[in-house]
Every structure is written in structure tokens, then in C-alpha cells.
Design a protein around this motif. Sequence first.
Motif, PDB file in Angstrom:
ATOM      1  N   SER A 185       0.829  -1.204   0.000  1.00  0.00           N
ATOM      2  CA  SER A 185       0.000   0.000   0.000  1.00  0.00           C
ATOM      3  C   SER A 185       0.865   1.257   0.000  1.00  0.00           C
ATOM      4  N   HIS A 226      -8.714   1.482   2.844  1.00  0.00           N
ATOM      5  CA  HIS A 226      -8.029   0.231   3.149  1.00  0.00           C
ATOM      6  C   HIS A 226      -7.943  -0.626   1.895  1.00  0.00           C
ATOM      7  N   ASP A 248      -7.416  -4.275   0.362  1.00  0.00           N
ATOM      8  CA  ASP A 248      -7.314  -5.707   0.634  1.00  0.00           C
ATOM      9  C   ASP A 248      -6.436  -6.360  -0.430  1.00  0.00           C
TER      10      ASP A 248
END
Length: 251
Positions: A133, A202, A204
Motif C-alpha cells: 500500500s 483500506h 485488501d
Amino acid sequence: ARTSMRIKGEPGFILHRRPFSESSLLLDIFSRRYGRITAIAKGARRQKSQYRGMIRPFALTTLGWSGKGEVKTLTQCEWAGPDFGLRGPNLFCGYYLSELLIKFLQRYDPHERLFDQYLKSLVHLGVDDESQSTLRLFEKVLLREAGYGLRLDKDHDTGQPIKSDSSYHYRPGLGAFVNQGNEAGGVIVHGSSLIALRDELHFDATILRELKQLHRVIFQSLLDGRSLITRQIFSQIYQTEKLHSSAEALN
């Protein structure tokens, strides 16, 4: 770049260093207020140089330089913060970010937001084993700052907002098209992934995998198919090892 300047006390990072003569180094520097610059560190290879041990990557430094031409003369290099202690795959991730800055930024073009993102990314890489990320967010900011920002809000054909449950065909330089199943080029990505990148939500595992492929296709297009050196070296070293999250960020 050709205006005479004498800069002192500027926050910056050493992106790359290479021998310039028997005693000096040629540096690529990323500074907060002046962008990417090239400077000669005279005498830096000598045993008693004032710069010895200071010119290293991934350490926030206080820099100074002077000169009229495109290549400046380094006059100051002092540590301003901790070494971020990048190790293993995360070390290669740091070199990857630096290579992107060298490849895509024009000299003497300030990018303060990108500088802050680079600093933030190094902090995360130094303490966090989850690097994917971090890299995807840095790539997003880099593309925008370099003038290649992604279009993450609307379908290119209809102008309708991106829908999380739809599948899109993203074409570099154009944007997202509703996936018809027969397009050539570009990359298939779900609307949920585009929205997550847009809103920096967020990520995944599925979203990270799609965003990695999306950015890879975009960078390949911008680089005319040429590979990044850090990615080539990384793949050679880690191709026979079981990849953890940090290694997967580049492979």
C-alpha cells in the motif's frame, strides 16, 4: 537552473551517487523546495572529506549548494534525522521509489507534496513489513505530480461515476472504460479498486493485486516498455524465494 544560487539548510535526500573523478561524487538530490537537482560533491571520496559517511540514501539531510549551471556544487550535507534502516525487500522498495523520482521528475521543478510523500513512505518502509500500500500510494502521487494523474472518478465513455461493482478496462492516457471483454491493451480492474485508490481507503489483497497491475501497465507505457533497473535486480535476487508482502510489492 542557470540562475546563480547559493542555498543552505535545505531538507533533502540523496537519490543516487556515482564517481565523478578520482576524488569527487556526482549526486542526484531530491530537495523539498527546489525539486531534483544534480550536484558535485568535491573531494567526497577522500578519507578526510567533510562529507564522508554523510552521503547515503534514505537519510533525511540538510543540504546546501551553489553555482550557475545545471550542475551545482555541494556546499553542505548534514544529517537532519535518523537513517530509516531499510532492510531486505524494503531496501529495494526504497531504491524503486528513488528510481521513479529520477526517471519522472524534471530538474529544478519543486514538488513539495511528493517530497513529503517520499519521506512518509520511507518511514513506513522502515517499520512496516506491509509495503504494498505504501508503494501504490506513492506511485499515485508521483503520477499526479509528474502530469500523468490517473482518472479515477468517471467512466471515460459515459461520464458516469465509477461503480464499485463494475469491471473496467483502464487504458493508459485515457482512463476507465466499462469492460466489454474484447478490448486490447490496458488492464482490467474493478471499480472497487479504482475507488479505493481514489479515496486512499483500506486495500485488501485483491485491490492491491489489481492496483499493482494497473500501475505496472501505466509505467510501462510511459517508459516505452523499458524496465526499471530496481525491478530487474529485485526479480533476479528473489525469484527463487518464497515472496512475503514486501517482495510482492515489486514482483
